[in-house]
Design an enzyme around this catalytic site. Sequence first.
Site: not given
Length: 270
Positions: A72, A151, A164, A168
Amino acid sequence: MTEQNRSVPTVADAPAVADPNRLDGLKALVTGGASGLGLATAQLLAARGAEVAVLDLDPSGAGAPLLGIKADVSDDASVRGGVAAAVGRLGGLDILVNNAGIGAVGTVEDNDDEQWHRVLDVNVLGMVRTSRAALPYLRRSAHAAIVNTCSIAATAGLPQRALYSASKGAVLSLTLAMAADHVREGIRVNCVNPGTADTPWVGRLLDAADDPQAERDALNARQPIGRLVSAAEVAAAVAYLASPAAASVTGTALAVDGGMQGLRLRPAER
């Protein structure tokens, strides 16, 4: 040896290979490597000759010849144990692909503090934890490379992706800082910036839309090539950055986005 006198690694320091795109003899570790972009990347690295381990919450998707290890990235002890286990079974480490990540949808009003902490913990600190655990092993490699999955969201403003995109954007800056920190240790650090890719996560988003086909058509149209990026195309970019062919490439963000970042096309003629 002082910092000023320490020699900077050169292309000559890379191992001599007949085909610089091959990864024969190299040991690679891919986080989030049991599905999606991570699995495609791990499989391609293996196909090019590397011995590959993957760290994943559910490594069952990583079939032979990949070595699946449960870990993890949001837990430091789990990461350290997973990296040590992978290195022990591979016999070393040359390539780290920091791919594990999670998505988030919404504006700054839509995600609460707990979601912000969770996404940043996985997407940014997850890379920090894994890199930190891997660096002692990478320093022993004659061909050390780290590739981070970033991204298009880091370089283009996308609607409903505030959290998000922030994560990134941090990955992009982290990549550049790591490249500067470790270049004199012979460790290259780069990232790939995929556009919207045809992955299970995107598939789930489409399935949840009121009109999945209309949403897919809109995502296809958003990228100048007129379709989603494939996982194989992203994997090919990662494999290049990880390979001896990219021995002089560090601190670079390679866009695999169908032209979305740089192209500004006129509307198609009817």
